[in-house]
Design a protein around this motif. Structure first.
Motif, PDB file in Angstrom:
ATOM      1  N   LYS A   1       0.824  -1.209   0.000  1.00 43.74           N
ATOM      2  CA  LYS A   1       0.000   0.000   0.000  1.00 43.74           C
ATOM      3  C   LYS A   1       0.853   1.250   0.000  1.00 43.74           C
ATOM      4  N   THR A   2       2.142   1.066  -0.220  1.00 44.88           N
ATOM      5  CA  THR A   2       3.053   2.191  -0.200  1.00 44.88           C
ATOM      6  C   THR A   2       3.258   2.730  -1.613  1.00 44.88           C
ATOM      7  N   GLY A   3       3.083   4.021  -1.760  1.00 40.92           N
ATOM      8  CA  GLY A   3       3.257   4.646  -3.071  1.00 40.92           C
ATOM      9  C   GLY A   3       4.718   4.863  -3.399  1.00 40.92           C
ATOM     10  N   ASN A   4       4.961   5.504  -4.520  1.00 39.26           N
ATOM     11  CA  ASN A   4       6.341   5.739  -4.948  1.00 39.26           C
ATOM     12  C   ASN A   4       7.038   6.772  -4.076  1.00 39.26           C
ATOM     13  N   TRP A   5       8.338   6.654  -4.049  1.00 40.77           N
ATOM     14  CA  TRP A   5       9.131   7.652  -3.343  1.00 40.77           C
ATOM     15  C   TRP A   5       9.113   8.945  -4.140  1.00 40.77           C
ATOM     16  N   SER A   6       8.990  10.058  -3.427  1.00 44.41           N
ATOM     17  CA  SER A   6       9.146  11.335  -4.116  1.00 44.41           C
ATOM     18  C   SER A   6      10.111  12.185  -3.319  1.00 44.41           C
TER      19      SER A   6
ATOM     20  N   ALA B   1       7.528   8.413   0.995  1.00 43.93           N
ATOM     21  CA  ALA B   1       6.612   7.503   0.302  1.00 43.93           C
ATOM     22  C   ALA B   1       5.348   7.366   1.144  1.00 43.93           C
ATOM     23  N   PRO B   2       4.189   7.701   0.551  1.00 43.89           N
ATOM     24  CA  PRO B   2       2.944   7.665   1.317  1.00 43.89           C
ATOM     25  C   PRO B   2       2.416   6.238   1.464  1.00 43.89           C
TER      26      PRO B   2
ATOM     27  N   PHE C   1       6.471   6.876   4.952  1.00 43.97           N
ATOM     28  CA  PHE C   1       7.859   6.538   5.201  1.00 43.97           C
ATOM     29  C   PHE C   1       8.635   7.783   4.806  1.00 43.97           C
ATOM     30  N   ILE C   2       9.514   8.231   5.668  1.00 45.03           N
ATOM     31  CA  ILE C   2      10.339   9.386   5.335  1.00 45.03           C
ATOM     32  C   ILE C   2      11.797   8.978   5.510  1.00 45.03           C
TER      33      ILE C   2
ATOM     34  N   PHE D   1       8.914   5.973  10.051  1.00 37.60           N
ATOM     35  CA  PHE D   1       7.518   5.796   9.655  1.00 37.60           C
ATOM     36  C   PHE D   1       6.730   6.778  10.488  1.00 37.60           C
ATOM     37  N   SER D   2       5.900   7.592   9.847  1.00 42.37           N
ATOM     38  CA  SER D   2       5.328   8.714  10.576  1.00 42.37           C
ATOM     39  C   SER D   2       3.848   8.913  10.266  1.00 42.37           C
ATOM     40  N   ILE D   3       3.116   9.292  11.283  1.00 40.32           N
ATOM     41  CA  ILE D   3       1.696   9.591  11.117  1.00 40.32           C
ATOM     42  C   ILE D   3       1.408  10.964  11.713  1.00 40.32           C
TER      43      ILE D   3
END
Lengths: 232, 203
Positions: A119-124, A133-134, A145-146, A206-208
């Protein structure tokens, strides 16, 4: 070494199942990495289970309430018979990705987060050496993820809501403390910080956040009207 | 205090340890031999307690009974996953009930498959959820913002730069540029609208 843990209250609510799903995810992932908190969760679970056993109503007609239920349940087959074997989970696990990749590096994730690799999108690229990555948590919003490359930093900011961060791999500092792999960090509107990583390997977290960050200095102030678009 | 009156509740006379041992043996018999008698002993002991717990948690009789039924069904179907070395029967059954309640509440709140109890407490980890959801590819980056910012008309850019980057107040900007405050405000608003518009086009 892990120095920052969820509070006793957070662990208790986690075991009860009353913590919000998103925060539970972070507490659970922290426990994967922290033996001390695993033990605390186990003993908390035993305590709550003991309360369950002691709970019983005085006037209660068992046969009337549960008569059909018992026979209904025992008519169903065992899950072994249904699945053919109990190995379905093991084989699923084998296929499951347990790490995420960035720039040729592979980061092993705690068990709790394995399901979220898909469920993780691409790194930007954000600013400088910062990558994001969201992770889609459905209606729970978005986690991220940062990755802070060596010398990379998040612009100084404070929080309108709360920010939970778990250090997955590496070390970073934020002007308030130094953090290491496994640390569970809780920030709210009372604190302004500037996370940055100075080690050679950089740092993956990993951050929320439940509200957009509020940047407090320099160029990054330009981001404030839009911070809900990336630092969510 | 009255002496000599025996405790009435039959269940409460069983010591917790003995009870745990007895329940463990029953669970093993269910796992190995699908023993209905053993299961009914486990059921009779735990179902009323679960109902009590569930009523407190859900505050609704129907939901409470659903929770009891789901929990005890899992106990019957997955008794082979119980491991006495890892914990007592009551701990195992409590975690199952807690997980089911967690997932029930999520469904009640109309949340789609997001965080599920198996992620947090993989006690019945045979049940694996479907993992197929499209990743989020579209993300706005800081670089994009910078790029879009460059596209703003010069006058709007100057105002935005002074306010958001240099941290000046709108009044200060008005004084510096010798323009009315209202103009600063409208330029700021227009610039932000424009940036938002450009971001939306980009999606």
């Amino acid at each position: 070494m892990i120095k920052f843990h969820p509070s006793s209250q957070q662990l208790k609510e986690f075991v009860e199942g009353s913590l919000t799903p998103a925060v539970s995810l972070l507490v659970s992932a922290h426990c994967d990495m922290c033996e001390q908190c695993q033990l605390r969760v186990e003993s908390e679970t035993e305590e709550l289970a003991a309360e369950l056993v002691s709970e019983i109503e005085e006037s209660f007609d068992e046969s009337a309430q549960f008569g059909d239920m018992l026979s209904q349940i025992t008519q169903s087959p065992s899950s072994i018979e249904v699945d053919g074997s109990s190995s379905s989970y093991a084989s699923n696990l084998g296929e499951r990705t347990v790490s995420i990749e960035l720039d040729g590096r592979s980061f092993k994730l705690p068990r709790t987060l394995h399901r979220y690799v898909d469920k993780t999108g691409n790194w930007s690229s954000l600013v400088g050496k910062l990558w994001q990555a969201p992770v889609d948590l459905g209606n729970q919003g978005v986690a991220n993820f940062i990755f802070m490359g060596s010398g990379g930093s998040v612009p100084e900011h404070t929080h309108r809501g709360t920010e939970y961060t778990l250090v997955i791999d590496g070390e970073f500092s934020d002007g308030l403390s130094d953090y290491d792999t496994g640390d569970f960090i809780f920030m709210d509107g009372n604190k302004t910080h500037t996370p940055r990583s100075d080690t050679k390997e950089g740092c993956l977290v990993f951050s929320i956040v439940d509200q957009p960050l509020h940047f407090t200095s320099g160029l990054a102030r330009l981001l404030n009207p839009f911070s809900h678009l990336f630092f969510r | 205090m009255l002496v000599g009156i025996p405790l009435e509740q039959s269940n409460s006379t069983i010591k917790p340890k003995e009870c745990a041992t007895e329940m463990s043996e029953h669970l093993v018999a269910v796992a190995d031999a699908r023993c209905k008698r053993s299961f009914s002993r486990v059921f009779n002991y735990f179902a009323p307690r679960l109902r009590s717990y569930a009523l407190k948690q859900m505050g609704n009789e129907a939901l409470a009974m659903e929770l009891v039924q789901d929990t005890m069904s899992n106990v019957w179907q997955k008794a082979h996953l119980f491991n006495a070395e890892k914990g007592s029967p009551s701990t195992w059954i409590f975690t199952i009930a807690r997980n089911i309640r967690f997932d029930m509440l999520r469904k009640l709140q109309n949340r789609k498959e997001d965080v599920c109890s198996d992620d947090l407490w993989p006690v019945l980890c045979e049940q694996t959820a479907d993992l197929n959801e499209a990743p989020l590819d579209e993300q706005v980056t800081l670089e994009q913002i910078g790029y879009l910012f460059e596209e703003l008309p010069v006058k709007q850019k100057a105002v935005i730069e002074a306010i958001y980057i240099d941290g000046k107040s709108q009044q200060e900007v008005a004084n510096e540029l010798s323009i009315p405050l209202g103009t600063v405000k409208s330029r700021t608003r227009l610039a932000l609208q424009r940036l938002k518009g450009m971001l939306n086009d980009n999606d």
